[in-house]
Design an enzyme around this catalytic site. Structure first.
Site, PDB file in Angstrom:
ATOM      1  CB  ALA A  13      -0.916   0.001   1.222  1.00  0.00           C
ATOM      2  CG  ASP A  50       7.149  -6.251   7.988  1.00  0.00           C
ATOM      3  OD1 ASP A  50       8.332  -6.659   7.949  1.00  0.00           O
ATOM      4  OD2 ASP A  50       6.616  -5.650   7.050  1.00  0.00           O
TER       5      ASP A  50
END
Length: 613
Positions: free
Chosen positions: A242, A393
């Site tokens: 994104a 992450d």
């Protein structure tokens, strides 16, 4: 298309069924109108209409026999069937044209898709073949000295890493996500690979504003301007899945960050997963000493969860709620979610600098020691606290350091930190099983206490590590040489030790390490990645207290986990049982001793920060 060509004759047959009393005249009427150019018109099925048509047919036949010309004036018959023929003919022509346009558009889209698929597949295939061939030549070649071999292998790593980087950047999507995974595997991959992929952490390909508008309209049913009074077409940042735009809500005037999924992701993810599977399967076949299928399985199991921004909103709000009253220790700030759709996420606008931007920290009088200690508290809380998920992450691109003004810090008696650690990208979290948490805690306590027997025992419990694999695993999980890992983990790595580890990775250590880690549970790999992040950030920040502080913070969380387990077992005995009373005291003393060391380090940090200011 063939059906549209028959629509006209089909309409005539339909009229014959609609008006059976005039059926003997229909085909003659249709052919005569075509010959005389008589337009469709209203007519009835009365006897007078039949006689009128007979007269027209006889006159037309007479002119045809005599070679006469068509009359200048057209015959107009006011009948209902004529209007019906006209309407149906127009509908048929419109339908045929629409079908042809739709069919052509579909063919064009299919052709364009096939071209893009071919390009993406070709890039992967060519790059993989070149890398395989490059490594085959270098690994199969004989060198006069070990230095020449290491130099040639290092050059090969660099060439293949740059070649792979170009392909991942061109294909974008989940390939960027893969590059981000590879960039933080410093305990597993050569530095030529990890350093080459660092730009993927915060520099990714950008989708056009036109495609963003189209996605927003499709998902929301309204234009961007209907929701936002301002919308910056240039994204603040672009990630693998994104990109984030700065905007202002029209309803409240509040400044927000709008995260919008790359429009092309959904189209190519199934293909990209298949290509990735083929590449890693080929690696396993041609280079069995480098098993990498675990990376594909991790990507395959997580990608569809990350594509749903409503799940990200849920994880962000849950993490924000847990850390809300722990800001004095962690300085953590999670952007508040305004609303979320599967491909659109609107959240509070918060920005800052990367945690390894030392110049920025020094310019804003932010203590690097405090930043490091807060990062340690954040990720150790996630790993060791039951009921708290682990951020999957945790690379430097998903972390920002935001300076605070005096007004934002609160009253003088409770000022706290002069910064916040903003954590982004909450699309993927994992739960750590309680048994694994406990075994992992005991392992680290054994490491800190230099208890090799305990290290071996608990490494086998939480990761399935055998005695033969243990020396290599101990080096991987601590980032230290095995002798240092089992004796002096609290000391900072020397240059000689760092060089020794790098040379070992260039040689036979790396394939053995990959073989080893390919067999451990995926959650253990995630924990290793988190540990490596905090360790590497601590080194990049160049803190003054050394690694002892980081390990002591971890020891505090480990001790708390073990203490909770011991108390859980002791509570199975009656409250007046002497063994329970003595056991409670011993367990508390061990926990208190660990915690006291951490408190002493925190006090030293506070004095150092005060003097620095």
């Amino acid at each position: 298309m063939f059906r549209s060509l028959l629509c006209t004759s089909g309409k005539v047959r339909l009229l014959c069924r609609m008006y059976p009393e005039t059926q003997p005249f229909r085909w003659k009427q249709y052919r005569l109108r075509r010959r005389l150019h008589i337009p469709s018109h209203e007519r009835s099925s009365t006897h007078e209409s039949k006689l009128q048509w007979r007269k027209i047919i006889e006159e037309a036949s007479s002119r045809s026999r005599k070679g006469g010309k068509r009359p200048k004036e057209r015959v107009v018959l006011k009948t209902t069937a004529g209007k019906t023929v006209a309407a149906l003919s127009l509908a048929g022509a419109t339908g045929a044209g629409s079908y042809f346009y739709y069919f052509y558009s579909e063919l064009e889209d299919m052709f364009n898709h096939a071209v893009i698929v071919s390009e993406r597949s070709t890039r992967i295939g060519v790059a993989a073949a070149k890398c395989f061939d490059d490594y085959r030549i270098v690994l199969g070649k004989k060198f006069d000295t070990e230095e020449e071999r290491q130099s040639a292998l290092s050059d090969c790593h660099k060439r293949c890493a740059e070649r792979t980087y170009a392909v991942l950047e061109a294909n974008a999507g989940i390939y960027i996500k893969m590059g981000q995974h590879l960039s933080v595997l410093t305990y597993l991959l050569p530095p030529e690979w990890t350093t080459t992929f660092i730009p993927f952490q915060d520099q990714c390909p950008t989708s056009s504003i036109e495609s963003v508008r189209e996605l927003f309209l499709k998902d929301m049913g309204v234009e961007l301007e209907d929701i936002f009074s301002e919308f910056d077409p240039v994204p603040l940042g672009t990630a693998s899945l994104a990109q984030v735009h700065k905007a202002r809500l029209r309803e409240t005037g509040e400044q927000v960050a709008v995260k919008i999924q790359h429009p092309s992701l959904a189209e190519f993810i199934p293909l990209d997963l298949k290509l990735t599977n083929l590449v890693f399967t080929a690696i396993d076949r041609f280079f069995p000493e480098y098993p990498m299928m675990w990376l594909y399985h991790e990507l395959d199991s997580s990608i569809f969860v990350e594509l749903d921004f409503t799940k990200e909103a849920q994880y962000a709000m849950e993490t924000q709620a847990y850390f809300r009253d722990k800001k004095s220790r962690t300085a953590l700030r999670i952007p508040t979610v305004k609303w979320a759709k599967p491909r659109i996420l609107v959240m509070e606008y918060l920005t800052g600098a990367r945690p390894d931007d030392i110049e920025f920290l020094d310019a804003h009088n932010i203590s690097r020691n405090e930043v490091s200690i807060c990062l340690s508290h954040i990720f150790n809380t996630m790993i060791f606290t039951p009921g708290v998920r682990v951020h999957c992450d945790p690379h430097a691109g998903n972390i920002a350091i935001r300076p605070l003004s005096k007004n934002e810090r609160g009253p003088w008696y409770n000022r706290g930190h002069n910064f916040e650690i903003v954590l982004y990208d909450h699309g993927l979290y994992r739960d750590v099983p309680l048994d694994l948490r406990r075994s992992y805690s005991k392992f680290w306590l054994s490491v800190i206490d230099s208890d090799e027997a305990g290290m071996r025992k608990y490494a086998k419990e939480f990761a399935g590590i055998s005695d033969d694999q243990f020396p290599l695993f101990a080096s991987a999980i601590t980032g230290r040489d095995f002798q240092a890992a089992k004796s002096s983990i609290m000391t900072r790595r020397s240059k000689d030790e760092t060089k020794k580890i790098a040379e070992a990775l260039q040689g036979d250590l790396m394939p053995n390490l990959i073989q080893l880690l390919s067999g451990v549970p995926p959650i253990v790999l995630l924990i290793l990645k988190t540990n490596d992040l905090t360790r590497s950030l601590d080194e990049c920040l160049k803190t003054t207290l050394g690694p002892e502080r980081t390990f002591l913070i971890m020891a505090n969380y480990c001790a708390r986990t073990v203490y909770a387990e011991e108390r859980e077992k002791l509570r199975q005995k009656t409250i007046f049982n002497p063994k329970r009373i003595i056991g409670e005291l011993e367990a508390f003393w061990r926990y208190f001793r660990r915690q006291s060391k951490v408190k002493a380090i925190d006090v030293a940090l506070w004095f150092a920060s005060t003097i620095h200011r």
